[in-house]
Each structure stands twice: as structure tokens, then as C-alpha cells.
Design an enzyme around this catalytic site. Structure first.
Site: not given
Ligand code: CTP
Ligand code: CA
Length: 225
Positions: A21, A33-36
Site C-alpha cells: 500500500p 491507506g489501502n488494505r494491501s
């Protein structure tokens, strides 16, 4: 083997890969943020190295070990990721954008921790640079430019839309949702080029990455014939 010294179908080629992310700070202790997990991108970098390529892996904040034979550059934000990619893209033969880049960042970062005060709070967001589109738009773009598309619906249309809009050679699309795609070891991919389609059935991300790299290697050879 030393970095980039491998043997295999991609021997003598250099790839730049983004993974993980990005975290866009709101204040010193919070971010958007991003779920990664970064697992898919790290698996792609590892599979490229296994296939003999020299690999620069630009990684957002993740908790993963650096794959064998890969050169890693750690970044936090999308703008840092953009800068790190542009610093090593010159002369690269391939680019694979696997990172879940935050499309927007807070317009400003508070110098001090934001205090809970009002009943509600609004955050102004401004767009981040599109790393993949910028790489694909370069005059000396890498021979093969690959994007990822994580979609909750209308997978093929969305993927083909990105292929065209960002002028990609390949796009690897996967379904994401509540229980799909993110923190799991397994994944499935549908890969699209302008004229072709490959359906890669659900399997471990490491195995899936090897299949994707085989398609990338094939594409690289086609470009040169
Ligand atoms: N990407 C990138 N830089 C960005 C946004 C996305 O490099 N600022 C790359 C991702 O790494 C991925 C591809 O673009 O390879 C697709 O990202 P995606 O988020 O699915 O596409 P967007 O064009 O951002 O569209 P949307 O989020 O609206 O689906
Ligand atoms: Ca996006």
C-alpha cells in the site's frame, strides 16, 4: 546468484515492480491507506528474479522479507513511490505495478496530532500522481508495462478500460471484497491484453506470480520478434 545475474527466460532484462500500500499522513500518528499486504507484489518480484531478471522492488509499508536476488527500495507515500520508480525506470525492460497506491492524499499534513474536538470532521483530499500511467506515457517506456486492477464488480470491463486508458501491455485483474484477495495467501487472476485473455485459477500467490511472469516473458519475446 548476485543481483540480476540469474539464468532463465528473462536473463539480461531489468524490471521495476511496485508493491504494497501507500500511507498518506493526516498527522504524525495517522494515515489514509489501502488494505494491501504486499504479498502479490513481492511474489511477482521473486518470480521475475527466479526467471533471471534483475529486479528493483519499490515497496510501500509492508511486513515482508525481501525476496532473494531483488533490490528493494522502501517508501511510505505515493509521491515517494513515484519518485523512487522514476529514479530507477530509465533503461528498464519491464514495469509491473502491483502496488495499491492511494489515489488521494490529505491536502495538508497537520504538524501536531489532530485533537478530537468537533462533532464531525472533514478531510480535504487531493489526487496523487498515477505512477503506472506516468511510466507508460514515457517516450522511452519499458517494452512491457503491466498493471493490476482490483475490482469488486464488472471485472473485465474495468480491466480492459485500464488497459486502454493507461496504454498497458497487460492488466492482471482480481476480485476483491470482504473476504477476497487481501490478507489471504491465495488469489486468482484474469489477465488481459488487447487481443487475449488468460484465466489463472485460484492458487498460492507465489504460484500465481510464476504463471503471470511466464505470460510476461512470452509477451517480451513477442515484442522483439
Ligand atoms: N496505480 C499507480 N498509481 C496510482 C494509482 C494506481 O501506479 N496513483 C496503479 C496500480 O499499481 C495498479 C493500477 O494502477 O497497477 C490500477 O490501479 P487501480 O487503483 O485499480 O486503478 P485506478 O486507475 O486508480 O482506478 P480506480 O481506483 O478508480 O479503479
Ligand atoms: Ca485506484
Amino acid at each position: 546468484a548476485a543481483l540480476g545475474g540469474g539464468e532463465g527466460p528473462l536473463s539480461g532484462r531489468r524490471f521495476v515492480v511496485t508493491a504494497g500500500p501507500t500511507h498518506e499522513p493526516l498527522d504524525p500518528v495517522r494515515f489514509i491507506g489501502n488494505r494491501s499486504s504486499g504479498r502479490m507484489g513481492f511474489a511477482v518480484a521473486a518470480a521475475l528474479a527466479e526467471a533471471g531478471a534483475e529486479v528493483d522492488l519499490v515497496a510501500g509499508p509492508v511486513h515482508l522479507a525481501t525476496p532473494h536476488g531483488v533490490r528493494r527500495h522502501d517508501v511510505g507515500t505515493a509521491r515517494e513511490m513515484h519518485r523512487a520508480v522514476m529514479a530507477c525506470i530509465d533503461g528498464a525492460d519491464g514495469f509491473v505495478g502491483v502496488a495499491a497506491v492511494a489515489d488521494y492524499r490529505p491536502a495538508s499534513e497537520a504538524g501536531d496530532k489532530i485533537k478530537k474536538s468537533a462533532e464531525s470532521m472533514a478531510v480535504e483530499l487531493v489526487p496523487n500522481p498515477d505512477i503506472l500511467a506516468d511510466v507508460a506515457a514515457r517516450n522511452d517506456r519499458p517494452a512491457v508495462v503491466v498493471g493490476f486492477a482490483a475490482e469488486t464488480r464488472d471485472l473485465e470491463n474495468a480491466a480492459r478500460g485500464k488497459l486502454e486508458a493507461k496504454k498497458l501491455d497487460l492488466v492482471a485483474a482480481n476480485r476483491v471484497g470482504k473476504d477476497l484477495g487481501f490478507d489471504s495467501e491465495d488469489n486468482a487472476l484474469e489477465v488481459f491484453s488487447a487481443g487475449r485473455h488468460w484465466a489463472l485459477s485460484p492458487k498460492a500467490k507465489t504460484a500465481l506470480a510464476r504463471e503471470l511472469v511466464a505470460i510476461i516473458a512470452e509477451r517480451m519475446l513477442e515484442r522483439e520478434s
